[in-house]
Write a protein that holds these residues in place. Sequence first.
Motif, PDB file in Angstrom:
ATOM      1  N   ILE A   4     151.062  44.879  -7.510  1.00 19.60           N
ATOM      2  CA  ILE A   4     150.213  43.855  -8.109  1.00 19.60           C
ATOM      3  C   ILE A   4     148.854  44.476  -8.379  1.00 19.60           C
ATOM      4  O   ILE A   4     148.245  45.071  -7.484  1.00 19.60           O
ATOM      5  CB  ILE A   4     150.054  42.636  -7.173  1.00 19.60           C
ATOM      6  N   SER A   5     148.382  44.382  -9.615  1.00 15.50           N
ATOM      7  CA  SER A   5     147.088  44.943  -9.962  1.00 15.50           C
ATOM      8  C   SER A   5     146.060  43.837 -10.120  1.00 15.50           C
ATOM      9  O   SER A   5     146.384  42.731 -10.557  1.00 15.50           O
ATOM     10  CB  SER A   5     147.172  45.782 -11.237  1.00 15.50           C
ATOM     11  N   PHE A   6     144.825  44.135  -9.761  1.00 16.82           N
ATOM     12  CA  PHE A   6     143.713  43.197  -9.852  1.00 16.82           C
ATOM     13  C   PHE A   6     142.660  43.846 -10.747  1.00 16.82           C
ATOM     14  O   PHE A   6     141.970  44.781 -10.323  1.00 16.82           O
ATOM     15  CB  PHE A   6     143.118  42.906  -8.477  1.00 16.82           C
ATOM     16  N   ARG A   7     142.571  43.358 -11.951  1.00 13.97           N
ATOM     17  CA  ARG A   7     141.645  43.924 -12.919  1.00 13.97           C
ATOM     18  C   ARG A   7     140.262  43.303 -12.745  1.00 13.97           C
ATOM     19  O   ARG A   7     140.120  42.089 -12.606  1.00 13.97           O
ATOM     20  CB  ARG A   7     142.170  43.652 -14.326  1.00 13.97           C
ATOM     21  N   THR A   8     139.234  44.146 -12.713  1.00 16.17           N
ATOM     22  CA  THR A   8     137.852  43.687 -12.680  1.00 16.17           C
ATOM     23  C   THR A   8     137.194  44.219 -13.948  1.00 16.17           C
ATOM     24  O   THR A   8     136.614  45.305 -13.953  1.00 16.17           O
ATOM     25  CB  THR A   8     137.125  44.204 -11.418  1.00 16.17           C
ATOM     26  N   PRO A   9     137.301  43.473 -15.056  1.00 15.39           N
ATOM     27  CA  PRO A   9     136.921  44.024 -16.362  1.00 15.39           C
ATOM     28  C   PRO A   9     135.481  44.501 -16.445  1.00 15.39           C
ATOM     29  O   PRO A   9     135.193  45.521 -17.069  1.00 15.39           O
ATOM     30  CB  PRO A   9     137.178  42.854 -17.321  1.00 15.39           C
ATOM     31  N   GLY A  10     134.544  43.763 -15.834  1.00 14.03           N
ATOM     32  CA  GLY A  10     133.148  44.147 -15.962  1.00 14.03           C
ATOM     33  C   GLY A  10     132.817  45.475 -15.336  1.00 14.03           C
ATOM     34  O   GLY A  10     131.853  46.139 -15.739  1.00 14.03           O
ATOM     35  N   LEU A  11     133.611  45.891 -14.352  1.00  9.85           N
ATOM     36  CA  LEU A  11     133.424  47.195 -13.724  1.00  9.85           C
ATOM     37  C   LEU A  11     134.361  48.244 -14.306  1.00  9.85           C
ATOM     38  O   LEU A  11     134.212  49.436 -14.018  1.00  9.85           O
ATOM     39  CB  LEU A  11     133.656  47.089 -12.211  1.00  9.85           C
ATOM     40  N   GLY A  12     135.339  47.806 -15.103  1.00 11.62           N
ATOM     41  CA  GLY A  12     136.314  48.751 -15.630  1.00 11.62           C
ATOM     42  C   GLY A  12     137.219  49.304 -14.547  1.00 11.62           C
ATOM     43  O   GLY A  12     137.717  50.420 -14.659  1.00 11.62           O
ATOM     44  N   ASP A  13     137.452  48.513 -13.498  1.00  7.15           N
ATOM     45  CA  ASP A  13     138.215  48.992 -12.342  1.00  7.15           C
ATOM     46  C   ASP A  13     139.470  48.157 -12.125  1.00  7.15           C
ATOM     47  O   ASP A  13     139.567  47.014 -12.568  1.00  7.15           O
ATOM     48  CB  ASP A  13     137.355  48.914 -11.077  1.00  7.15           C
ATOM     49  N   GLN A  14     140.390  48.765 -11.389  1.00  5.13           N
ATOM     50  CA  GLN A  14     141.575  48.058 -10.914  1.00  5.13           C
ATOM     51  C   GLN A  14     141.750  48.329  -9.424  1.00  5.13           C
ATOM     52  O   GLN A  14     141.603  49.459  -8.976  1.00  5.13           O
ATOM     53  CB  GLN A  14     142.831  48.497 -11.654  1.00  5.13           C
ATOM     54  N   SER A  15     142.061  47.278  -8.681  1.00  8.17           N
ATOM     55  CA  SER A  15     142.519  47.397  -7.304  1.00  8.17           C
ATOM     56  C   SER A  15     144.017  47.120  -7.303  1.00  8.17           C
ATOM     57  O   SER A  15     144.544  46.527  -8.256  1.00  8.17           O
ATOM     58  CB  SER A  15     141.792  46.404  -6.401  1.00  8.17           C
ATOM     59  N   TYR A  16     144.706  47.526  -6.254  1.00  2.60           N
ATOM     60  CA  TYR A  16     146.162  47.400  -6.232  1.00  2.60           C
ATOM     61  C   TYR A  16     146.647  46.898  -4.881  1.00  2.60           C
ATOM     62  O   TYR A  16     146.110  47.280  -3.829  1.00  2.60           O
ATOM     63  CB  TYR A  16     146.827  48.756  -6.505  1.00  2.60           C
ATOM     64  N   LEU A  17     147.674  46.067  -4.922  1.00  2.00           N
ATOM     65  CA  LEU A  17     148.415  45.674  -3.731  1.00  2.00           C
ATOM     66  C   LEU A  17     149.848  46.138  -3.898  1.00  2.00           C
ATOM     67  O   LEU A  17     150.564  45.656  -4.784  1.00  2.00           O
ATOM     68  CB  LEU A  17     148.367  44.155  -3.529  1.00  2.00           C
ATOM     69  N   LEU A  18     150.248  47.096  -3.088  1.00  4.15           N
ATOM     70  CA  LEU A  18     151.631  47.579  -3.082  1.00  4.15           C
ATOM     71  C   LEU A  18     152.380  46.832  -1.989  1.00  4.15           C
ATOM     72  O   LEU A  18     151.906  46.754  -0.850  1.00  4.15           O
ATOM     73  CB  LEU A  18     151.664  49.083  -2.827  1.00  4.15           C
ATOM     74  N   VAL A  19     153.519  46.268  -2.350  1.00  2.00           N
ATOM     75  CA  VAL A  19     154.336  45.527  -1.399  1.00  2.00           C
ATOM     76  C   VAL A  19     155.713  46.180  -1.324  1.00  2.00           C
ATOM     77  O   VAL A  19     156.372  46.395  -2.355  1.00  2.00           O
ATOM     78  CB  VAL A  19     154.478  44.048  -1.812  1.00  2.00           C
ATOM     79  N   HIS A  20     156.136  46.505  -0.112  1.00  2.00           N
ATOM     80  CA  HIS A  20     157.468  47.091   0.083  1.00  2.00           C
ATOM     81  C   HIS A  20     158.054  46.537   1.373  1.00  2.00           C
ATOM     82  O   HIS A  20     157.496  46.724   2.460  1.00  2.00           O
ATOM     83  CB  HIS A  20     157.390  48.614   0.151  1.00  2.00           C
ATOM     84  N   GLU A  21     159.169  45.805   1.226  1.00  2.00           N
ATOM     85  CA  GLU A  21     159.882  45.224   2.372  1.00  2.00           C
ATOM     86  C   GLU A  21     158.933  44.435   3.272  1.00  2.00           C
ATOM     87  O   GLU A  21     158.961  44.551   4.497  1.00  2.00           O
ATOM     88  CB  GLU A  21     160.607  46.321   3.146  1.00  2.00           C
ATOM     89  N   GLY A  22     158.081  43.644   2.636  1.00  2.00           N
ATOM     90  CA  GLY A  22     157.195  42.763   3.376  1.00  2.00           C
ATOM     91  C   GLY A  22     155.913  43.387   3.868  1.00  2.00           C
ATOM     92  O   GLY A  22     155.030  42.685   4.374  1.00  2.00           O
ATOM     93  N   LYS A  23     155.789  44.702   3.719  1.00  2.85           N
ATOM     94  CA  LYS A  23     154.566  45.389   4.152  1.00  2.85           C
ATOM     95  C   LYS A  23     153.662  45.611   2.944  1.00  2.85           C
ATOM     96  O   LYS A  23     154.143  45.901   1.850  1.00  2.85           O
ATOM     97  CB  LYS A  23     154.914  46.736   4.808  1.00  2.85           C
ATOM     98  N   GLY A  24     152.356  45.491   3.172  1.00  2.47           N
ATOM     99  CA  GLY A  24     151.408  45.607   2.084  1.00  2.47           C
ATOM    100  C   GLY A  24     150.419  46.732   2.283  1.00  2.47           C
ATOM    101  O   GLY A  24     149.982  47.021   3.407  1.00  2.47           O
ATOM    102  N   VAL A  25     150.048  47.364   1.152  1.00  5.16           N
ATOM    103  CA  VAL A  25     149.017  48.401   1.127  1.00  5.16           C
ATOM    104  C   VAL A  25     148.042  48.009   0.020  1.00  5.16           C
ATOM    105  O   VAL A  25     148.430  47.875  -1.140  1.00  5.16           O
ATOM    106  CB  VAL A  25     149.608  49.796   0.829  1.00  5.16           C
ATOM    107  N   LEU A  26     146.779  47.806   0.378  1.00  2.00           N
ATOM    108  CA  LEU A  26     145.753  47.429  -0.584  1.00  2.00           C
ATOM    109  C   LEU A  26     144.862  48.630  -0.856  1.00  2.00           C
ATOM    110  O   LEU A  26     144.422  49.312   0.084  1.00  2.00           O
ATOM    111  CB  LEU A  26     144.935  46.268  -0.043  1.00  2.00           C
ATOM    112  N   VAL A  27     144.591  48.886  -2.139  1.00  2.00           N
ATOM    113  CA  VAL A  27     143.866  50.098  -2.536  1.00  2.00           C
ATOM    114  C   VAL A  27     142.583  49.733  -3.273  1.00  2.00           C
ATOM    115  O   VAL A  27     142.608  48.982  -4.256  1.00  2.00           O
ATOM    116  CB  VAL A  27     144.746  50.999  -3.434  1.00  2.00           C
ATOM    117  N   ASP A  28     141.458  50.262  -2.800  1.00  2.00           N
ATOM    118  CA  ASP A  28     140.144  50.161  -3.446  1.00  2.00           C
ATOM    119  C   ASP A  28     139.762  48.722  -3.792  1.00  2.00           C
ATOM    120  O   ASP A  28     139.488  48.374  -4.954  1.00  2.00           O
ATOM    121  CB  ASP A  28     140.092  51.041  -4.712  1.00  2.00           C
ATOM    122  N   PRO A  29     139.678  47.840  -2.787  1.00  2.00           N
ATOM    123  CA  PRO A  29     139.296  46.452  -3.057  1.00  2.00           C
ATOM    124  C   PRO A  29     137.787  46.287  -3.209  1.00  2.00           C
ATOM    125  O   PRO A  29     136.999  46.954  -2.542  1.00  2.00           O
ATOM    126  CB  PRO A  29     139.788  45.716  -1.805  1.00  2.00           C
TER     127      PRO A  29
END
Length: 442
Positions: A4-29
Amino acid sequence: MELISFRTPGLGDQSYLLVHEGKGVLVDPQRDIDRFLDAAAERDVDLRFVLETHLHNDYVSGGPQLARRTGAELVLPAGAAPTYRHTPAFHLEDIKADNLTLRPVHTPGHTPEHTSYLVLIDGEPVAVFSGGSLLVASAGRPDLLGPDRARTLARLQHGSLHRLAGLPRAVELYPTHGEGSFCTATGAGRFTSTIGDEVDTNPLLGIGDPETFADRLLAEPMPIPAFYQYMGPANLRGGEPMPAVEIPEITAADLPTTDDTQLLDIRPRPAQAAGLLPGSVGIELTDDFGSWAGWLLPYGAPVVLIAEPGQDVTEAVVQLARIGLDTVQGVHRPAPADQLGPGYELLDLDSFRQRLAQPDAQLLDVRMPSERARVSWPGSVERFLADLVTDGIPAELDPQRPVLVACGSGRRAAIAASLLVRAGHRPAVLSGAGVADLATEA
């Protein structure tokens, strides 16, 4: 695996939530963490890791607060050495959660400590979070820590890009910085890609020599937003939680009169053109509002928003808070009958061309130097929008004559017009078009 990607247009950035078998990894929030928590809750995700690829220069990170709220393990590059507790990521020392493996890859260049994270499932590489290293058709800027270190970091970036390019072609590429970010060295394209596509199409990967690569990245220096200097130290310390987004209403009688309070007009452009409160800066509330406010206003000064009756100001407060501006005192909403000061003219392309032909016309180009090098506007006074604040209004502009202002689209020209009005000029803005359109025959 779900991404799942989270776009922040004003900063030109994306954060990410990776989900695998119920476990989550959040990147650069970013700092407004509720949107990430909501997405995890909707999917009943056990958030196990929060990853930071580097100490960010363009926003206050929400990583420390997310880790405190959820109990997730906060992972930062070992070389970042922040002041708060975290798990240091060392080059090629795997971090595991059952059959999900996160493999840190040291990729210096954008910053010295920058680390990408290769994701392996059942031992097979499937994705890499590249932060500000390898981007889509581009790379992260190496000059944000100052000109003295820029060339060294550029050479390091060359090695980092080629290190990532050596991954299997099918590996998905998920950069943090992308189109619209001031952290990209050249115009970044799409937001995600694959290693194979970048090997085939990224022009920077075709440069084999580190010195030639550095020459390319540093050939056209881009301005650095003024607020960037505060982001690295904030992320080194660990930012405070988001402030409340509800702000009080301020009547005209209660407007602050101190010189340090900044009146920030977020109304639509036509409303600003019709009249501005004396001394205010007009930055229409759009996706990049926060970045321009952080660039143009004194950082940390008290701010009062000027808004339309009924205009929602929540987004403005959030955008300011993302870059650590927590000093919004309230919002004032001028009534239709209120006496505002002068505004500026908004002109379409044909009307603007007609005004250019008048003998008293004086021209102001507020684009970046790199834009002016590609398409010129003969006869114009040239001063980048942000330099109108640091260097002042060009002395050659006569306040007794109209100033015709243009940029690439009208966005920056309208902001510049409010600065000109504040200095006693009478600006007219090319709106909905830019200098490139002026260069095209009617």
